[in-house]
Write a protein that holds these residues in place. Structure first.
Motif, PDB file in Angstrom:
ATOM      1  N   LEU A  64       6.157  11.343  -2.948  1.00  0.00           N
ATOM      2  CA  LEU A  64       6.372   9.929  -2.645  1.00  0.00           C
ATOM      3  C   LEU A  64       6.799   9.174  -3.897  1.00  0.00           C
ATOM      4  CD1 LEU A  64       6.040   7.254  -1.039  1.00  0.00           C
ATOM      5  CD2 LEU A  64       3.593   7.403  -1.470  1.00  0.00           C
ATOM      6  N   TRP A 105       1.295   1.239  -5.896  1.00  0.00           N
ATOM      7  CA  TRP A 105       1.036   1.532  -4.481  1.00  0.00           C
ATOM      8  C   TRP A 105       1.825   2.760  -4.019  1.00  0.00           C
ATOM      9  CZ3 TRP A 105      -2.880  -1.083  -2.483  1.00  0.00           C
ATOM     10  CH2 TRP A 105      -3.146  -2.383  -2.899  1.00  0.00           C
ATOM     11  N   MET A 106       2.818   3.152  -4.798  1.00  0.00           N
ATOM     12  CA  MET A 106       3.693   4.249  -4.379  1.00  0.00           C
ATOM     13  C   MET A 106       3.616   5.468  -5.288  1.00  0.00           C
ATOM     14  SD  MET A 106       6.937   1.715  -3.850  1.00  0.00           S
ATOM     15  CE  MET A 106       6.470  -0.007  -3.671  1.00  0.00           C
ATOM     16  N   ALA A 221       5.844   0.217   2.125  1.00  0.00           N
ATOM     17  CA  ALA A 221       5.209   1.513   1.856  1.00  0.00           C
ATOM     18  C   ALA A 221       3.703   1.401   1.701  1.00  0.00           C
ATOM     19  CB  ALA A 221       5.841   2.164   0.631  1.00  0.00           C
ATOM     20  N   PRO A 222       3.182   0.481   0.843  1.00  0.00           N
ATOM     21  CA  PRO A 222       1.720   0.374   0.751  1.00  0.00           C
ATOM     22  C   PRO A 222       1.069  -0.088   2.043  1.00  0.00           C
ATOM     23  CG  PRO A 222       2.798  -1.354  -0.536  1.00  0.00           C
ATOM     24  CD  PRO A 222       3.850  -0.365  -0.156  1.00  0.00           C
ATOM     25  N   ILE A 224       2.051   0.754   5.045  1.00  0.00           N
ATOM     26  CA  ILE A 224       1.974   1.950   5.888  1.00  0.00           C
ATOM     27  C   ILE A 224       0.884   2.897   5.383  1.00  0.00           C
ATOM     28  CG2 ILE A 224       3.212   4.050   6.576  1.00  0.00           C
ATOM     29  CD1 ILE A 224       5.786   2.364   6.484  1.00  0.00           C
ATOM     30  N   ILE A 225       0.861   3.131   4.065  1.00  0.00           N
ATOM     31  CA  ILE A 225      -0.068   4.107   3.504  1.00  0.00           C
ATOM     32  C   ILE A 225      -1.509   3.627   3.612  1.00  0.00           C
ATOM     33  CG2 ILE A 225      -0.762   5.303   1.397  1.00  0.00           C
ATOM     34  CD1 ILE A 225       2.222   5.162   0.559  1.00  0.00           C
ATOM     35  N   ALA A 239      -0.875  10.225   5.603  1.00  0.00           N
ATOM     36  CA  ALA A 239      -0.293   8.981   5.078  1.00  0.00           C
ATOM     37  C   ALA A 239       0.684   9.281   3.946  1.00  0.00           C
ATOM     38  CB  ALA A 239      -1.402   8.057   4.595  1.00  0.00           C
ATOM     39  N   GLY A 243       4.503   8.277   4.028  1.00  0.00           N
ATOM     40  CA  GLY A 243       5.021   7.434   2.950  1.00  0.00           C
ATOM     41  C   GLY A 243       6.203   8.075   2.238  1.00  0.00           C
ATOM     42  N   TYR A 246       9.192   7.781   4.490  1.00  0.00           N
ATOM     43  CA  TYR A 246       9.652   6.388   4.520  1.00  0.00           C
ATOM     44  C   TYR A 246      10.455   6.056   3.263  1.00  0.00           C
ATOM     45  CZ  TYR A 246       9.332   1.262   4.589  1.00  0.00           C
ATOM     46  OH  TYR A 246       9.617  -0.091   4.579  1.00  0.00           O
TER      47      TYR A 246
END
Length: 424
Positions: A64, A105-106, A221-222, A224-225, A239, A243, A246
């Protein structure tokens, strides 16, 4: 072969810059042979150490972060933060912190954060009159938010070793990570007041709108995760997979990621994953030797003989994690110490989630401390700086990080509020 000889061999190999995994494996195999232990058993222990479902999230979170890096997400976050804070004195310092929070967050990795953002932020700060030490210090310290803010690779490792909920550990880490950002911003505020050479950039609502539209999709992204994990829709592993997919779709949609880039993306992810798993596997073999030599029991008796106070125990854990974090990779430290400290912490009724957040945060400070200091080496390469320059520039920013550690030590139940509210 005694534990003393084993420890001296490992220390000697580390001092001559042998990679951590091999510095562990070589002496451990020698121990197994000289004590008439089966080498086949050693190989099984090494193989079984990584055969864990929670650890499956590690390569997916790394993938990710690799997709996010190649998709140019850091550039978009930087442009938006700069447009939003342009006319604020010391804006690039705050931008560095804000972008690190967004990118954390990613990525889940301080090294990835420092590498991706340092190339953007350090030259921009130097062009606008910021001192070199400030640029290196704020970039390096802000990168430490990534391993604390979920999704965090050290948190996944800790959760697997301590047999605790990854989602609960993620939830407990959010507030300390945000406090890290706030504390670093306070240091920036104090520092820039003393520097008359800092320049400001022009502010434009139009530019804010243009750059803001470019970060809407990446900031999904955050959502969703973390939304998927904390809402119970995904396991952390699922997740991470969603992610990564995505972020890959975003990269292709933006045109910043092409099919020919995929081999490089996957190669980066595989190399990083391989290095982490080698450390986990080799440290597990060392952990077996410690268990055979009754090191956990001896340490437990020693600590319990020193104090019956949970706060003092947490202070000892903090000191141990901080010292080991300056000399060893955080993954190695966690793999070695968590199986020993979890049973001891139960004697003090210390929640393993609070213990995990404290250990991860205190070890992250080691990433900016010689002799290992992985983030230091990354910034050295990017800015062509000396190790001492990066370290001394980071020192003021370590103050709020240490204060947060002490806050967890004296009020460990405070960070358990969010996991309890979410029933994790």
């Amino acid at each position: 072969m005694s534990l003393l000889v084993l420890s001296l061999l490992i220390t000697a190999l580390l001092l001559v810059r042998v990679p951590i995994a091999f510095a562990f494996v070589g002496p451990c195999l020698l121990y197994m042979i000289t004590t008439d232990q089966s080498v086949g058993l050693a190989l099984r222990l090494v193989a079984n150490a990584t055969a864990s479902f929670p650890l499956l999230a590690v390569p997916l979170f790394i993938l990710l972060g690799s997709f996010a890096n190649h998709a140019g997400i850091a550039d978009r976050l930087f442009d938006f933060a700069l447009a939003l804070l342009g006319r604020v004195r010391g804006s690039l310092g705050y931008v560095s912190i804000g972008v690190s929070v967004g990118f954390s967050w990613m990525s889940g990795s301080a090294v990835a954060d420092a590498a991706a953002l340092g190339k953007l932020q350090i030259p921009a700060m130097l062009r606008n009159g910021y001192s070199r030490k400030f640029a290196l210090g704020v970039t390096g310290s802000a990168a430490l938010i990534a391993p604390v803010m979920p999704p965090s690779i050290p948190a996944v490792i800790y959760a697997g070793l301590a047999a605790v909920s990854t989602g609960a550990l993620f939830a407990a880490s959010v507030v300390p990570a945000l406090l890290m950002a706030l504390g670093l911003a306070v240091v920036v505020f104090i520092w820039v007041r003393r520097d008359p050479n800092i320049q400001r950039t022009e502010f434009s609502w139009h530019q804010v709108g243009v750059t803001g539209r470019r970060v809407i999709a990446p900031l999904g992204a955050p959502v969703i995760i973390l939304g998927g994990i904390l809402g119970g829709y995904f396991t952390p592993t699922e997740a991470a997979a969603v992610g990564a997919a995505y972020m890959a779709v975003l990269g292709f949609a933006y045109g910043t990621l092409r099919v020919r880039d995929l081999p490089k993306v996957f190669t980066e992810a595989v190399l990083t994953t391989g290095s982490i798993m080698l450390i986990v596997a080799s440290a597990s073999l060392l952990g077996y030797i410690f268990a055979r030599e009754r090191v956990p029991q001896d340490l437990s008796e020693l600590v319990l003989g020193l104090t019956d106070n949970a706060t003092v125990f947490l202070l000892l854990v903090f000191a141990l994690s901080l010292v080991l974090g300056t000399a060893l990779d955080a993954i190695a430290v966690l793999t070695l110490t968590v199986p020993i400290l979890i049973p001891i912490s139960a004697q003090y009724d210390v929640d393993p989630i609070a213990l995990g957040v404290l250990m991860i945060l205190s070890q992250m400070i080691g990433l900016l401390t010689p002799p290992v200091g992985t983030v230091i080496f990354v910034l050295q390469a990017i800015a062509k700086a000396r190790m001492a320059e990066v370290f001394y520039g980071s020192l003021p920013f370590m103050v709020p990080l240490l204060l947060i550690c002490f806050g967890i030590i004296f009020w460990p139940d405070a960070i358990l509020y969010l996991p309890e509210r979410l029933n994790l």
